[in-house]
Design a protein around this motif. Sequence first.
Motif, PDB file in Angstrom:
ATOM      1  N   UNK A   1       0.752  -1.202   0.029  1.00 60.10           N
ATOM      2  CA  UNK A   1       0.043   0.128   0.141  1.00 60.10           C
ATOM      3  C   UNK A   1       0.899   1.257  -0.047  1.00 60.10           C
ATOM      4  N   UNK A   2       1.958   1.119   0.778  1.00 55.03           N
ATOM      5  CA  UNK A   2       2.871   2.317   0.920  1.00 55.03           C
ATOM      6  C   UNK A   2       3.440   2.671  -0.418  1.00 55.03           C
ATOM      7  N   UNK A   3       4.108   1.405  -1.208  1.00 56.16           N
ATOM      8  CA  UNK A   3       4.889   1.341  -2.658  1.00 56.16           C
ATOM      9  C   UNK A   3       3.849   2.205  -3.438  1.00 56.16           C
ATOM     10  N   UNK A   4       2.402   1.517  -3.538  1.00 60.68           N
ATOM     11  CA  UNK A   4       1.743   1.977  -4.726  1.00 60.68           C
ATOM     12  C   UNK A   4       1.094   3.567  -4.282  1.00 60.68           C
ATOM     13  N   UNK A   5       1.348   3.935  -2.989  1.00 56.73           N
ATOM     14  CA  UNK A   5       0.547   5.204  -2.611  1.00 56.73           C
ATOM     15  C   UNK A   5      -1.010   5.042  -2.635  1.00 56.73           C
ATOM     16  N   UNK A   6      -1.066   4.047  -1.642  1.00 57.04           N
ATOM     17  CA  UNK A   6      -2.624   3.962  -1.169  1.00 57.04           C
ATOM     18  C   UNK A   6      -2.810   3.684   0.103  1.00 57.04           C
ATOM     19  N   UNK A   7      -2.189   4.543   0.904  1.00 54.69           N
ATOM     20  CA  UNK A   7      -2.119   4.538   2.475  1.00 54.69           C
ATOM     21  C   UNK A   7      -3.220   5.317   2.961  1.00 54.69           C
TER      22      UNK A   7
ATOM     23  N   UNK B   1       4.745   9.198  -3.003  1.00 55.56           N
ATOM     24  CA  UNK B   1       4.867   7.646  -3.654  1.00 55.56           C
ATOM     25  C   UNK B   1       4.375   7.789  -4.938  1.00 55.56           C
ATOM     26  N   UNK B   2       3.305   8.439  -5.264  1.00 53.59           N
ATOM     27  CA  UNK B   2       2.902   8.702  -6.785  1.00 53.59           C
ATOM     28  C   UNK B   2       4.018   9.152  -7.488  1.00 53.59           C
ATOM     29  N   UNK B   3       4.530  10.402  -6.906  1.00 54.17           N
ATOM     30  CA  UNK B   3       5.341  11.260  -7.790  1.00 54.17           C
ATOM     31  C   UNK B   3       6.783  10.385  -8.323  1.00 54.17           C
ATOM     32  N   UNK B   4       7.244   9.585  -7.192  1.00 48.96           N
ATOM     33  CA  UNK B   4       8.186   8.792  -7.168  1.00 48.96           C
ATOM     34  C   UNK B   4       7.814   7.825  -8.478  1.00 48.96           C
ATOM     35  N   UNK B   5       6.686   7.205  -8.681  1.00 44.50           N
ATOM     36  CA  UNK B   5       6.477   6.084  -9.641  1.00 44.50           C
ATOM     37  C   UNK B   5       6.432   6.733 -10.803  1.00 44.50           C
ATOM     38  N   UNK B   6       5.799   8.013 -10.984  1.00 48.07           N
ATOM     39  CA  UNK B   6       5.581   8.577 -12.262  1.00 48.07           C
ATOM     40  C   UNK B   6       6.861   9.245 -12.987  1.00 48.07           C
ATOM     41  N   UNK B   7       7.293  10.113 -11.938  1.00 48.67           N
ATOM     42  CA  UNK B   7       8.605  10.936 -12.230  1.00 48.67           C
ATOM     43  C   UNK B   7      10.010  10.415 -12.179  1.00 48.67           C
ATOM     44  N   UNK B   8      10.100   9.301 -11.166  1.00 47.85           N
ATOM     45  CA  UNK B   8      11.445   8.906 -10.915  1.00 47.85           C
ATOM     46  C   UNK B   8      12.002   9.859  -9.954  1.00 47.85           C
TER      47      UNK B   8
ATOM     48  N   UNK C   1      -2.360  13.536  -6.900  1.00 44.46           N
ATOM     49  CA  UNK C   1      -3.427  12.709  -6.749  1.00 44.46           C
ATOM     50  C   UNK C   1      -4.624  12.969  -7.396  1.00 44.46           C
ATOM     51  N   UNK C   2      -4.850  12.787  -8.782  1.00 46.74           N
ATOM     52  CA  UNK C   2      -5.809  13.203  -9.585  1.00 46.74           C
ATOM     53  C   UNK C   2      -7.429  12.623  -8.955  1.00 46.74           C
ATOM     54  N   UNK C   3      -7.437  11.776  -8.245  1.00 43.20           N
ATOM     55  CA  UNK C   3      -8.564  11.246  -7.933  1.00 43.20           C
ATOM     56  C   UNK C   3      -9.018  12.083  -6.580  1.00 43.20           C
ATOM     57  N   UNK C   4      -8.082  13.208  -6.106  1.00 40.25           N
ATOM     58  CA  UNK C   4      -8.698  14.101  -5.106  1.00 40.25           C
ATOM     59  C   UNK C   4      -8.688  15.468  -5.769  1.00 40.25           C
ATOM     60  N   UNK C   5      -8.678  15.593  -6.897  1.00 43.82           N
ATOM     61  CA  UNK C   5      -8.329  16.819  -7.573  1.00 43.82           C
ATOM     62  C   UNK C   5      -9.439  17.798  -7.397  1.00 43.82           C
ATOM     63  N   UNK C   6     -10.818  17.253  -6.866  1.00 43.85           N
ATOM     64  CA  UNK C   6     -12.108  18.234  -7.056  1.00 43.85           C
ATOM     65  C   UNK C   6     -12.050  18.784  -5.562  1.00 43.85           C
TER      66      UNK C   6
END
Length: 454
Positions: A305-311, A320-327, A408-413
């Motif tokens: 969950x931590x690695x995927x950015x779903x804590x 964690x998502x920035x890491x996966x997307x941008x390195x 976290x686009x899912x929280x964009x609103x």
Amino acid sequence: MRVSLVLFTRDLRVHDNPALRAAADDADRVIPLFVVDSRIVASGYPGGNRAAFLARCLADLDAGLRALGGRLVVRTGDPVRWVRTLVDEHAIRDVHLSDDVSGHAQRRLARLRAELDEAGARVHAHTETITAVAPARLSPSGGQDHFAVFTPYLRRWLETPLRSVLAPPDTVRLPGGLSPGALPGPEAFSSAEATAGTLDGGERAARTALAAWAAGPVDDYAEGHDDLAGDRTSHLSPHLHLGTLSAVEVLHRVGSRTPGAREFTRQLAWRDFHHQVLAARPACARQDYRPRGDRWRDAPAELRAWQEGRTGFPIVDAGMRQLLRQGWMHNRARLITASFLTKTLYLDWRAGARHYLRHLLDGDIANNQLNWQWVAGTGTDSRPNRVLNPLRQAERYDPDGAYVRRHLPELGEITGPEVHRPWTLSETVRSRLDYPEPMVDLAGARERFLAARR
Ligand SMILES: Cc1cc2nc3c(=O)[nH]c(=O)nc-3n(C[C@H](O)[C@H](O)[C@H](O)COP(=O)(O)OP(=O)(O)OC[C@H]3O[C@@H](n4cnc5c(N)ncnc54)[C@H](O)[C@@H]3O)c2cc1C
């Protein structure tokens, strides 16, 4: 005709490269060699973004060498075996490379020395090519083999004159009859795919980035470096890691005129500090520098969950998502996510460090492992049991929530700082979001960690 060889490792540049300059000054012909080290590739740690970045750096190094009349010579396998083969084939007397600090680098150098001794050739390991100040140049007055505390190290480091910046050699010409070999693509280093939107690699991109940084933004560094959404740090770390920039040249270019430049210089001293710790204690890549008797929890689902950015904690998940997307990840987010893993979840720092190393473009053993140990409290931090509260960190360093919404686009609103606590929103809003509940109670987790350290 005299031939010399320079073995490139993580010094992938033609400017200010003491190993390349010495090789070119030594002889009429130079073999600029890069070996795709099968052992590193087999370790499986480079992810797709790292592999693409490295391939880009090598292509640009080849372009830089072509401009000087040469080519990058590429081979795959064991670097020591390849150097020996070329030394024998071209009757080479002198081999140059940059001195480095990891256990792998130290063993490679020792093997090279033994092998070339047998062949009657000399190995020159050039210092202050990867770090600004060589580890061996500073030693504590008490007679220890390295500094274990940053502040006294910094004092001595600031008093130490930097070597001057070297120009590229005038020419680099290969001996006749040598096939350069094909430049490796990303697939030579990793089977994983790269994501879009990562930093451009290579010496030219690095020099452009340094010029832009030194021309102004660095002056704002003292105030701006912790602003998560503003992203006001240099982003030079991947270039420093693979040596498309030399730390010495960065320091000369940036100078120390403004508080921003001085604060930035201090960060480069941290880089040298960690390198000198690892040079003296290479086992710290895996072993606790200061063991605290930890019995880390084993919870693979929590680690995932931590690695995927779903804590369920947006500030942690955004990093964690920035890491996966941008390195890449902002330093403040690295502190927050690493503290969350090691102290809030009480999971082993080695698991976090491994994940970072796979994905970070700047991931290196000295900075990564020793920063992880610093955060986990097994390293050089003088307050080893401090626990960062992710909510307080979010309020302080991402006050409006813009960093979280970006990653976290899912929280964009969700507007404003409420984005840091989605569990406080109405049931109707929450049911629309594809976002998990917090995976842990922060107060309880803090107690668990402190009890374990008592
Ligand atoms: C858990 C954790 C893991 C880390 N892993 C790495 C890593 O693998 N590689 C890496 O280069 N940095 C690592 N860092 C340090 C730091 O986060 C990055 O160097 C920085 O975020 C890179 O961004 P920048 O180039 O914009 O840095 P800036 O803020 O612009 O700093 C300039 C340079 O100083 C050096 N630097 C800055 N902070 C540190 C530090 N704490 N320790 C050592 N050097 C530093 C870097 O070379 C950096 O490029 C880690 C930090 C943490 C907390």
